[in-house]
Motif scaffolding. Structure first.
Motif, PDB file in Angstrom:
ATOM      1  N   GLY A   9      54.674   4.107 -25.566  1.00 18.76           N
ATOM      2  CA  GLY A   9      53.284   3.705 -25.321  1.00 18.76           C
ATOM      3  C   GLY A   9      52.637   2.842 -26.374  1.00 18.76           C
ATOM      4  O   GLY A   9      51.417   2.847 -26.501  1.00 18.76           O
ATOM      5  N   SER A  11      51.492  -0.866 -27.824  1.00 15.41           N
ATOM      6  CA  SER A  11      51.119  -2.127 -27.204  1.00 15.41           C
ATOM      7  C   SER A  11      52.334  -3.063 -27.249  1.00 15.41           C
ATOM      8  O   SER A  11      53.140  -2.996 -28.181  1.00 15.41           O
ATOM      9  N   SER A  36      58.497   6.272 -21.379  1.00 11.78           N
ATOM     10  CA  SER A  36      57.676   7.456 -21.650  1.00 11.78           C
ATOM     11  C   SER A  36      56.398   7.415 -20.811  1.00 11.78           C
ATOM     12  O   SER A  36      56.055   6.383 -20.218  1.00 11.78           O
ATOM     13  N   SER A  87      56.308   3.380 -30.322  1.00  9.06           N
ATOM     14  CA  SER A  87      55.018   3.861 -30.834  1.00  9.06           C
ATOM     15  C   SER A  87      55.225   4.598 -32.162  1.00  9.06           C
ATOM     16  O   SER A  87      56.327   5.055 -32.476  1.00  9.06           O
ATOM     17  N   MET A  88      54.154   4.724 -32.903  1.00  5.95           N
ATOM     18  CA  MET A  88      54.211   5.469 -34.162  1.00  5.95           C
ATOM     19  C   MET A  88      54.503   6.939 -33.896  1.00  5.95           C
ATOM     20  O   MET A  88      55.139   7.614 -34.693  1.00  5.95           O
ATOM     21  N   LYS A  89      54.044   7.442 -32.736  1.00  7.45           N
ATOM     22  CA  LYS A  89      54.332   8.839 -32.394  1.00  7.45           C
ATOM     23  C   LYS A  89      55.834   9.044 -32.202  1.00  7.45           C
ATOM     24  O   LYS A  89      56.426   9.983 -32.736  1.00  7.45           O
ATOM     25  N   THR A  90      56.446   8.132 -31.469  1.00  4.58           N
ATOM     26  CA  THR A  90      57.896   8.245 -31.254  1.00  4.58           C
ATOM     27  C   THR A  90      58.647   8.041 -32.567  1.00  4.58           C
ATOM     28  O   THR A  90      59.613   8.749 -32.869  1.00  4.58           O
ATOM     29  N   ARG A 122      55.163  -1.992 -33.029  1.00  2.00           N
ATOM     30  CA  ARG A 122      54.220  -3.094 -32.863  1.00  2.00           C
ATOM     31  C   ARG A 122      53.282  -3.219 -34.069  1.00  2.00           C
ATOM     32  O   ARG A 122      52.632  -4.250 -34.282  1.00  2.00           O
ATOM     33  N   GLU A 123      53.233  -2.148 -34.873  1.00  2.00           N
ATOM     34  CA  GLU A 123      52.162  -2.032 -35.860  1.00  2.00           C
ATOM     35  C   GLU A 123      52.094  -3.187 -36.856  1.00  2.00           C
ATOM     36  O   GLU A 123      53.112  -3.731 -37.273  1.00  2.00           O
TER      37      GLU A 123
HETATM   38  C1  LIG Z   1      46.176   0.630 -24.603  1.00  2.83           C
HETATM   39  C2  LIG Z   1      46.912   1.451 -25.636  1.00  2.83           C
HETATM   40  C3  LIG Z   1      47.584   0.836 -26.641  1.00  2.83           C
HETATM   41  C4  LIG Z   1      48.291   1.580 -27.592  1.00  2.83           C
HETATM   42  N1  LIG Z   1      48.960   0.920 -28.576  1.00  2.83           N
HETATM   43  C5  LIG Z   1      49.661   1.630 -29.476  1.00  2.83           C
HETATM   44  C6  LIG Z   1      50.407   0.941 -30.473  1.00  2.83           C
HETATM   45  O1  LIG Z   1      50.460  -0.277 -30.531  1.00  2.83           O
HETATM   46  N2  LIG Z   1      51.115   1.700 -31.341  1.00  2.83           N
HETATM   47  C7  LIG Z   1      51.145   3.079 -31.268  1.00  2.83           C
HETATM   48  O2  LIG Z   1      51.821   3.693 -32.092  1.00  2.83           O
HETATM   49  N3  LIG Z   1      50.440   3.739 -30.333  1.00  2.83           N
HETATM   50  C8  LIG Z   1      49.704   3.056 -29.435  1.00  2.83           C
HETATM   51  N4  LIG Z   1      48.999   3.725 -28.465  1.00  2.83           N
HETATM   52  C9  LIG Z   1      48.995   5.198 -28.480  1.00  2.83           C
HETATM   53  C10 LIG Z   1      50.259   5.782 -27.824  1.00  2.83           C
HETATM   54  O3  LIG Z   1      50.332   5.377 -26.476  1.00  2.83           O
HETATM   55  C11 LIG Z   1      50.198   7.292 -27.931  1.00  2.83           C
HETATM   56  O4  LIG Z   1      50.328   7.677 -29.292  1.00  2.83           O
HETATM   57  C12 LIG Z   1      51.255   7.992 -27.106  1.00  2.83           C
HETATM   58  O5  LIG Z   1      51.089   9.386 -27.246  1.00  2.83           O
HETATM   59  C13 LIG Z   1      52.658   7.595 -27.508  1.00  2.83           C
HETATM   60  O6  LIG Z   1      53.575   8.416 -26.820  1.00  2.83           O
HETATM   61  P1  LIG Z   1      55.058   7.930 -26.554  1.00  2.83           P
HETATM   62  O7  LIG Z   1      55.625   7.489 -27.843  1.00  2.83           O
HETATM   63  O8  LIG Z   1      55.740   9.154 -26.004  1.00  2.83           O
HETATM   64  O9  LIG Z   1      54.979   6.829 -25.539  1.00  2.83           O
HETATM   65  C14 LIG Z   1      48.295   2.991 -27.515  1.00  2.83           C
HETATM   66  C15 LIG Z   1      47.615   3.625 -26.462  1.00  2.83           C
HETATM   67  C16 LIG Z   1      46.928   2.871 -25.523  1.00  2.83           C
HETATM   68  C17 LIG Z   1      46.220   3.575 -24.411  1.00  2.83           C
END
Ligand SMILES: Cc1cc2nc3c(=O)[nH]c(=O)nc-3n(C[C@H](O)[C@H](O)[C@H](O)COP(=O)(O)O)c2cc1C
Length: 171
Positions: A9, A11, A36, A87-90, A122-123
């Motif tokens: 998730g 960007s 995800s 994502s940073m979470k992943t 992406r950060e």
């Molecule tokens: C529009 C949008 C843009 C996002 N962009 C980022 C991003 O660039 N980097 C990031 O780490 N999280 C971003 N997030 C937050 C992640 O989607 C969020 O932390 C999510 O829980 C990640 O889960 P996943 O790694 O399982 O997909 C964004 C959320 C939204 C709604």
């Protein structure tokens, strides 16, 4: 060659579309795709085409919650995995071994089996300086994404015709 692609998730989910198109054009490359819940949500926000356009480029689409999928075991041999965007979470989950979904588990497996893992966060400021290149003379976002995809594929020994390599400063 079997290759796993995770889309999370962050960007920039469009990058995964370019990546899948490039992998899809390689003969003998079997693509295992996991998107995800965050990736699916961001696709809806950022893309003007349906997620099905991405899914259709994969040979096997795995449910992100299917921890019993073949790719969750090291005995299922793959070349490795690309998480794009990551994502940073992943990223945090990978770093700490917190494998609570199939993307995290599949990365974990690749790492323990010494397979190649390429993460594309992406950060910024990391992204601004390290992900994007300017030496290749990009004119469009297309050029930038294609170059990133080329650099990612290079990690797997795959050449991408849209990568403009640096050939030295002498002209
Ligand atoms: C529009 C949008 C843009 C996002 N962009 C980022 C991003 O660039 N980097 C990031 O780490 N999280 C971003 N997030 C937050 C992640 O989607 C969020 O932390 C999510 O829980 C990640 O889960 P996943 O790694 O399982 O997909 C964004 C959320 C939204 C709604």
């Amino acid at each position: 060659m079997k290759i796993i692609v995770g889309v999370t998730g962050a960007s920039g989910v469009e990058m995964s579309y370019y990546l899948l198109k490039a992998l899809h054009s390689i003969e003998g490359c079997e693509i295992h795709l996991i998107v995800s819940e965050g990736g699916t949500r961001n696709w809806g926000f950022e893309m003007d085409r349906p997620l099905a356009d991405l899914l259709t480029l994969a040979h096997i689409v795995h449910d992100v919650n299917d921890m019993a999928a073949a790719i969750s075991s090291g005995s299922f041999v793959t070349a490795g995995m690309i998480v794009m965007p990551c994502s940073m979470k992943t990223l945090a989950g990978i770093a700490s071994g917190y494998a609570d979904n199939l993307i995290l588990r599949a990365v974990d497996v690749c790492l323990k089996e010494n397979r190649r893992v390429v993460l594309v966060p992406r950060e910024t400021p990391l992204g601004k300086v390290h992900m994007l290149t300017f030496y290749n003379g990009p004119k469009t976002i297309d050029d930038q994404i294609n170059h990133i995809v080329g650099k990612v594929l290079m990690q797997f020994g795959i050449s991408h015709d849209k990568l403009v390599p640096w050939k030295g400063s002498a002209r």
